[in-house]
Write an enzyme that holds these catalytic residues in place. Structure first.
Site, PDB file in Angstrom:
ATOM      1  N   ARG A 299      -5.461   8.670  -3.856  1.00  0.00           N
ATOM      2  CA  ARG A 299      -6.135   9.487  -4.880  1.00  0.00           C
ATOM      3  C   ARG A 299      -6.562  10.859  -4.334  1.00  0.00           C
ATOM      4  NH1 ARG A 299      -7.893   4.209  -7.086  1.00  0.00           N
ATOM      5  NH2 ARG A 299      -6.921   4.055  -9.138  1.00  0.00           N
TER       6      ARG A 299
ATOM      7  N   LEU B 100       2.592   6.052  -0.079  1.00  0.00           N
ATOM      8  CA  LEU B 100       2.087   5.661   1.242  1.00  0.00           C
ATOM      9  C   LEU B 100       1.604   6.854   2.058  1.00  0.00           C
ATOM     10  CD1 LEU B 100       4.833   3.039   2.186  1.00  0.00           C
ATOM     11  CD2 LEU B 100       2.700   2.711   0.917  1.00  0.00           C
ATOM     12  N   HIS B 101       0.423   6.695   2.664  1.00  0.00           N
ATOM     13  CA  HIS B 101      -0.091   7.697   3.590  1.00  0.00           C
ATOM     14  C   HIS B 101      -0.259   7.012   4.950  1.00  0.00           C
ATOM     15  CE1 HIS B 101      -3.890   5.681   2.920  1.00  0.00           C
ATOM     16  NE2 HIS B 101      -3.831   5.943   1.632  1.00  0.00           N
TER      17      HIS B 101
ATOM     18  N   HIS C 242      -1.803   3.479   5.025  1.00  0.00           N
ATOM     19  CA  HIS C 242      -0.905   2.358   4.701  1.00  0.00           C
ATOM     20  C   HIS C 242       0.023   2.065   5.884  1.00  0.00           C
ATOM     21  CE1 HIS C 242      -1.354   4.012   0.448  1.00  0.00           C
ATOM     22  NE2 HIS C 242      -1.710   2.743   0.293  1.00  0.00           N
TER      23      HIS C 242
END
Ligand code: PAF
Length: 284
Positions: free
Chosen positions: A189, A33-34, A37
């Site tokens: 990514r 999660l970043h 999110h």
């Protein structure tokens, strides 16, 4: 915050939530999660009584030569981040729980036409995998609303069509893309990129912005020429473009000069990393 690993346990818990008359917000993720999110989960927190995030790296949406094995996984950090925003529960099943006969033998859900364009053309079967897992999650979790990022514009459009066509009573909420200071869209990514590549990657959104500005300023824009120029710009920054397409937003077909609601979608490789992004334009 409770972590559920089985469908049976999760269903039992969500039944109690429903019995209490509470609304459920579902935030499907593949983990790692970043901030992007977390912005979905925060919006769910604002709009719903009970927030369920799912963490599952879904094998059926990865092609045979894609990064399923190496996809970044950071479960403990994800749980800590979700706790901080007061998420109520997490569903983190293993592969056997969701695909007991193995991913290859299961029924697939497929949204025709739109799934074959753009990313669907470059990643055959990708959106069938997405639609299958999302349908399974919708069947497991009786959510009122489900949250998806606008960065995955085509995915969001396909999921909207899926719930419409299959009469799934869940409202789909699209959440704006978060970007770093260079404009690069946040993505799991991006973890694959080194410092130099992170700088190079900014060309994708810059080119989308330049093209959007040209369309807005030019009374008679030539979309093919603009697409060619954009591909050239992305290549000269060292990326390998996959596509750069000016589309009619509702259909995702190539835009004509009569279309007013446009979206420009782009995908490009930087080394082995596939980046996607988009920008929306409304013409008067
Ligand atoms: O956008 C993603 O992270 C995934 O495609 C999703 C929607 C969680 C399905 O695996």
């Amino acid at each position: 915050m409770h972590i559920y690993q089985t469908i049976a346990d999760l269903r039992q818990a969500l039944q109690l939530v429903k019995d209490d008359g509470l609304s459920i917000g579902l935030v499907p993720t593949m983990g790692n999660l970043h901030k992007g999110h977390l912005s979905l989960a925060r919006l769910a927190r604002e709009q719903c009584d009970f927030v369920l995030a799912t963490i599952f790296v879904n094998p059926t949406q990865f092609g045979p030569n894609e990064d399923f094995q190496n996809y970044p996984r950071s479960f403990d950090d994800d749980i800590a981040a979700l706790k901080l925003i007061n998420c109520d529960a997490v569903f983190a099943p293993n592969i056997e729980e969701l695909y007991p006969q193995g991913p290859k033998l299961e029924t697939l859900v497929s949204v025709p036409n739109i799934s074959k364009l753009l990313c669907g053309a470059s990643r055959p079967g990708h959106f069938d995998g997405v639609c299958t897992i999302v349908t399974k999650l919708f069947n497991i979790c009786p959510a009122n609303k489900a949250y998806f990022g606008e960065k995955d514009y085509q995915q969001l459009a396909i999921i909207r069509k899926l719930v419409h066509d299959l009469n799934i009573p869940i409202e789909i909420i699209g959440v704006p893309t978060l970007r770093n200071t260079s404009g690069l869209a946040l993505s799991s990514r991006n973890n694959y990129l080194n410092a130099e590549q992170l700088k190079q990657a900014a060309v994708l959104y810059k080119t989308l912005q330049l093209t959007a500005d040209s369309i807005k300023l030019d009374k008679n824009p030539n979309y093919s020429e603009l697409e060619e120029a954009a591909l050239e710009n992305i290549s000269s920054a060292g990326l390998k473009p996959d596509y750069f397409s000016i589309c009619d937003a509702p259909s995702l077909f190539p835009a004509t000069v009569n279309d007013k609601d446009l979206v420009i979608l782009a995908a490009a490789y930087l080394g082995n990393t596939r980046l996607i992004d988009n920008i929306s334009i409304k013409l008067a």
